[in-house]
Design a protein around this motif. Structure first.
Motif, mmCIF file in Angstrom:
data_model
loop_
_atom_site.group_PDB
_atom_site.id
_atom_site.type_symbol
_atom_site.label_atom_id
_atom_site.label_comp_id
_atom_site.label_asym_id
_atom_site.label_seq_id
_atom_site.Cartn_x
_atom_site.Cartn_y
_atom_site.Cartn_z
ATOM 1 N N HIS A 261 0.862 -1.191 0.000
ATOM 2 C CA HIS A 261 0.000 0.000 0.000
ATOM 3 C C HIS A 261 0.891 1.232 0.000
ATOM 4 N N HIS A 262 0.851 1.995 -1.094
ATOM 5 C CA HIS A 262 1.587 3.262 -1.149
ATOM 6 C C HIS A 262 0.974 4.154 -2.222
ATOM 7 N N GLY A 263 1.390 5.397 -2.267
ATOM 8 C CA GLY A 263 0.752 6.404 -3.112
ATOM 9 C C GLY A 263 0.910 6.191 -4.597
ATOM 10 N N SER A 264 1.873 5.349 -5.038
ATOM 11 C CA SER A 264 2.069 5.134 -6.472
ATOM 12 C C SER A 264 1.113 4.086 -7.037
ATOM 13 N N LEU A 265 0.432 3.369 -6.152
ATOM 14 C CA LEU A 265 -0.552 2.384 -6.618
ATOM 15 C C LEU A 265 -1.841 3.089 -7.029
ATOM 16 N N SER A 266 -2.605 2.445 -7.881
ATOM 17 C CA SER A 266 -3.860 3.061 -8.336
ATOM 18 C C SER A 266 -4.851 3.158 -7.188
ATOM 19 N N ARG A 267 -5.800 4.042 -7.348
ATOM 20 C CA ARG A 267 -6.829 4.255 -6.325
ATOM 21 C C ARG A 267 -7.578 2.958 -6.021
ATOM 22 N N TYR A 268 -7.879 2.181 -7.063
ATOM 23 C CA TYR A 268 -8.672 0.967 -6.873
ATOM 24 C C TYR A 268 -7.896 -0.093 -6.092
ATOM 25 N N VAL A 269 -6.593 -0.194 -6.348
ATOM 26 C CA VAL A 269 -5.758 -1.147 -5.608
ATOM 27 C C VAL A 269 -5.687 -0.743 -4.138
#
Length: 528
Positions: A323-331
Motif C-alpha cells: 500500500h503506497h501512493g504510487s498504486l492506483s486508487r482501486y488497488v
C-alpha cells in the motif's frame, strides 16, 4: 490568544449543546466520551478555533464532526442549508480522505433513520471527496449538487480556489478541519495549505472556525499558531489547545537479525531479516510493516510472497499486500477494505498507512530500519492496538550499526515521552510563487492587499516586503537573463501602479499542472 483547555465536560453537558437527533444517535452509539470529546466538543459548538492533540484511536475525527453535523442539522431545520459548501475537511492523504467519507456515511445514515422513526423529514446532508483521484463526471456533479462537507487534500484545495464556478460554492464555508496537522506543518505542503486557508478566508470575507487534529507533537503553541494564523492587525487569532496526549501503553523493542552487524555479509543479514520478519508475522493475526521508501515496500512484498506460503500454513500470496501512493486508487481501496475485514496476514507500506486511516485491527507493527524521528516512531507503532485502552506493540529491525544506535536512543526517548521539536518552514518563496500565480488568476490585485493576505499566514508573518516584490518581479519575467533556462513571465506586474494580475489564457492550466510541493522525481547531483 493561545490557551489550554482546562475544563472537561460531562456526557450530559455535551449532549445538551448538540442537535436532538445527533445527541440521541451519540447516546445510543457510545457509552461514554473519549478524552478529546470531553474537552473539545463544547468549545467547537461555541465557534472557537480548537487544536486537538491526542493519540491514535481516541476519536479525534468524531470530536470535530459532532458539532458540525449538529449545526448543519439546525440550519436544515431553519431552511438555511443551501447548495454550497459549509465545511472543508483537509487531509494529507487521499486514502485518509476516502476513509473519512466512508466513516461519515454511518452517522449520517443512522441519524436519518432516527428522524424517519420520529416522523421527521430531514434534508440530505451531502458529503463528497474531491482529490486527484476524482473523475471529471463526479466533479461536474459537485457543481450541480454541491457537497455540504467537502473532503479534500491541500493540493486540490489550492486548485478549487481558482476553479471559476466551484469557488463560488466555497464562499459559505464556516468550518475547516485540518486532520493529521502534525504531518503537514513540518513540510512545505503545510506552508502551501496555510496560504490556501488565507486565500479561502479572503474569498469568504470573514473568519471561519479552524479545527486542527493532531497526534502527539511538540510544541503545541507553535502548531496552534500555524493552524489559525494572524489577524490583519498582526495579532494572533485565538485558539484553544486540547491536550489529551496521555501516555498510551506501548511495547517497543529493537531487534537485530544477526549477532554481528559489522562483519556479517549483507546478503546473510538480509536473509536473516526476512526470516525474522516471517516469524513475527506468523505469530500475529495481522502485521503492518513499514519501510522508508516505495521501492523498499515493493521489494519486501516480493520476498514475503516467495517465503510466506512455504513457511506458514494456510497463507496465500494474496494475503500479503503493498500500500503506497504510487498504486492506483482501486488497488489502495481494495487493500484497505481487505484489512478492515481482517483478510490480510501482512501489509507493507511506506508512509500511506501511518496516519489515521481506519484499517481494522492490527496487533503488530514492524519498522524496517530507522523511522528517523521519535514522533514518527510513535505514530507508526500507534497503528497497532488502535483502540483507546489497548497496548501499541512495535518491533524495529535494524540492519546496520548506525540504525541500531539511532533506534535504541529513539525508543528510550519514546518511553520517556520526549518528542522531537516540530520545525515549521518559514518564508518559502517557491510556495509563495505558486500562490501569487493562483491569486493573479482570481482577479487583479493591489500589491499591498496581496501582501496583507500572505502575512496572515504563520509561515509568512515575518516575510520582508522586498522579498515579496522580488517574487512578483520574478514571476512577471523581470529577470530576462533567466529566459535561457525557460523561465518566462506568468503574471503581469505594474510596479508604478502597485498592481498585478494574470498573463495569458494558459495561466490556470500552468497553475493546476504545477501545483504542490511533492516532487515527481528526486535527483541530487553529488560532487566530490
Amino acid at each position: 490568544m493561545i490557551e489550554y483547555a482546562t475544563r472537561a465536560y460531562s456526557k450530559e453537558e455535551v449532549l445538551r449543546v448538540l442537535h436532538p437527533l445527533v445527541a440521541r444517535w451519540f447516546d445510543q452509539s457510545f457509552d461514554d466520551l473519549t478524552p478529546p470529546q470531553k474537552y473539545a466538543v463544547v468549545p467547537i459548538a461555541q465557534d472557537r478555533n480548537v487544536l486537538v492533540s491526542s493519540p491514535t484511536g481516541t476519536g479525534k475525527t468524531l470530536t470535530a464532526f459532532l458539532s458540525i453535523l449538529s449545526k448543519l442539522l439546525e440550519m436544515a431545520d431553519k431552511g438555511e442549508l443551501g447548495n454550497s459548501v459549509y465545511c472543508v475537511y483537509v487531509s494529507p492523504l487521499r486514502a485518509l480522505s476516502n476513509d473519512i467519507y466512508r466513516n461519515l456515511e454511518v452517522p449520517l445514515r443512522e441519524i436519518r433513520e432516527l428522524a424517519e422513526e420520529e416522523g421527521l423529514e430531514l434534508p440530505e446532508i451531502r458529503h463528497a471527496v474531491r482529490t486527484g483521484d476524482t473523475p471529471p463526471n463526479e466533479k461536474q456533479k459537485m457543481l450541480r449538487r454541491a457537497p455540504h462537507i467537502l473532503i479534500t487534500t491541500p493540493e486540490t484545495l489550492g486548485i478549487v480556489l481558482v476553479a471559476p464556478k466551484f469557488r463560488e460554492k466555497l464562499k459559505t464555508v464556516r468550518w475547516v478541519i485540518v486532520d493529521e496537522i502534525h504531518s503537514l506543518c513540518e513540510s512545505k505542503r503545510g506552508v502551501h495549505l496555510s496560504l490556501s486557508l488565507e486565500r479561502l478566508r479572503e474569498l469568504t470575507g470573514r473568519d471561519f472556525i479552524r479545527i486542527g487534529l493532531s497526534a502527539t507533537i511538540n510544541p503545541l503553541e507553535e502548531v496552534a499558531l500555524f493552524l489559525v494564523g494572524y489577524n490583519d492587525d498582526g495579532t494572533p487569532r485565538d485558539c484553544l489547545i486540547v491536550d489529551t496526549s496521555f501516555v498510551k501503553r506501548k511495547d517497543i523493542r529493537v531487534l537485530c537479525p544477526v549477532e554481528d552487524l559489522i562483519h556479517t555479509p549483507s546478503e546473510v543479514t538480509t536473509r536473516k531479516m526476512y526470516e525474522m520478519l516471517v516469524d513475527l508475522i506468523k505469530r500475529h493475526k495481522t502485521t503492518l510493516v513499514f519501510t522508508n521508501t516505495r521501492s523498499g515496500t515493493e521489494r519486501v512484498v516480493f520476498h514475503l510472497k516467495q517465503l510466506m506460503p512455504k513457511e506458514v500454513e494456510n497463507v496465500d500470496e494474496w494475503q500479503i499486500a503493498a500500500h503506497h501512493g504510487s498504486l492506483s486508487r482501486y488497488v489502495r481501496l481494495d487493500v484497505e477494505e481487505k484489512m478492515k475485514k481482517g483478510a490480510l496476514k501482512a501489509v507493507v507500506s511506506s508512509t500511506s498507512l501511518e496516519l489515521g486511516i481506519d484499517i481494522g485491527y492490527i496487533d503488530l507493527v514492524v519498522q524496517l530500519g530507522s523511522p528517523k524521528s521519535v514522533t514518527r516512531c510513535l505514530q507508526r507503532i500507534g497503528r497497532s492496538g488502535h483502540r483507546l485502552h489497548e497496548v501499541s506493540k512495535g518491533r524495529i529491525i535494524c540492519l546496520d550499526r548506525d540504525d541500531l544506535v539511532e533506534c535504541a536512543v529513539m525508543v528510550r526517548e519514546a518511553y520517556r515521552g520526549r518528542l522531537d521539536r516540530a520545525q515549521i518552514p518559514r518564508n518559502a518563496l517557491d510556495v509563495l510563487a505558486q500562490h501569487i500565480l493562483g491569486m493573479s488568476i482570481e482577479r487583479k490585485w493591489r500589491v499591498e492587499d496581496a501582501y496583507r493576505v500572505v502575512r496572515r499566514s504563520y509561515c509568512y508573518h515575518d516575510l520582508p516586503y522586498g522579498d515579496f516584490l522580488n517574487v512578483l518581479k520574478f514571476l512577471s519575467g523581470g529577470y530576462s537573463r533567466l529566459e535561457r533556462y525557460k523561465v518566462y513571465g506568468k503574471i503581469w506586474y505594474d510596479p508604478e501602479e502597485g498592481t498585478f494580475g494574470r498573463r495569458g489564457k494558459y495561466a490556470r492550466v500552468i497553475y493546476a499542472l504545477n501545483i504542490g510541493t511533492i516532487p515527481d522525481e528526486v535527483a541530487i547531483k553529488v560532487f566530490t
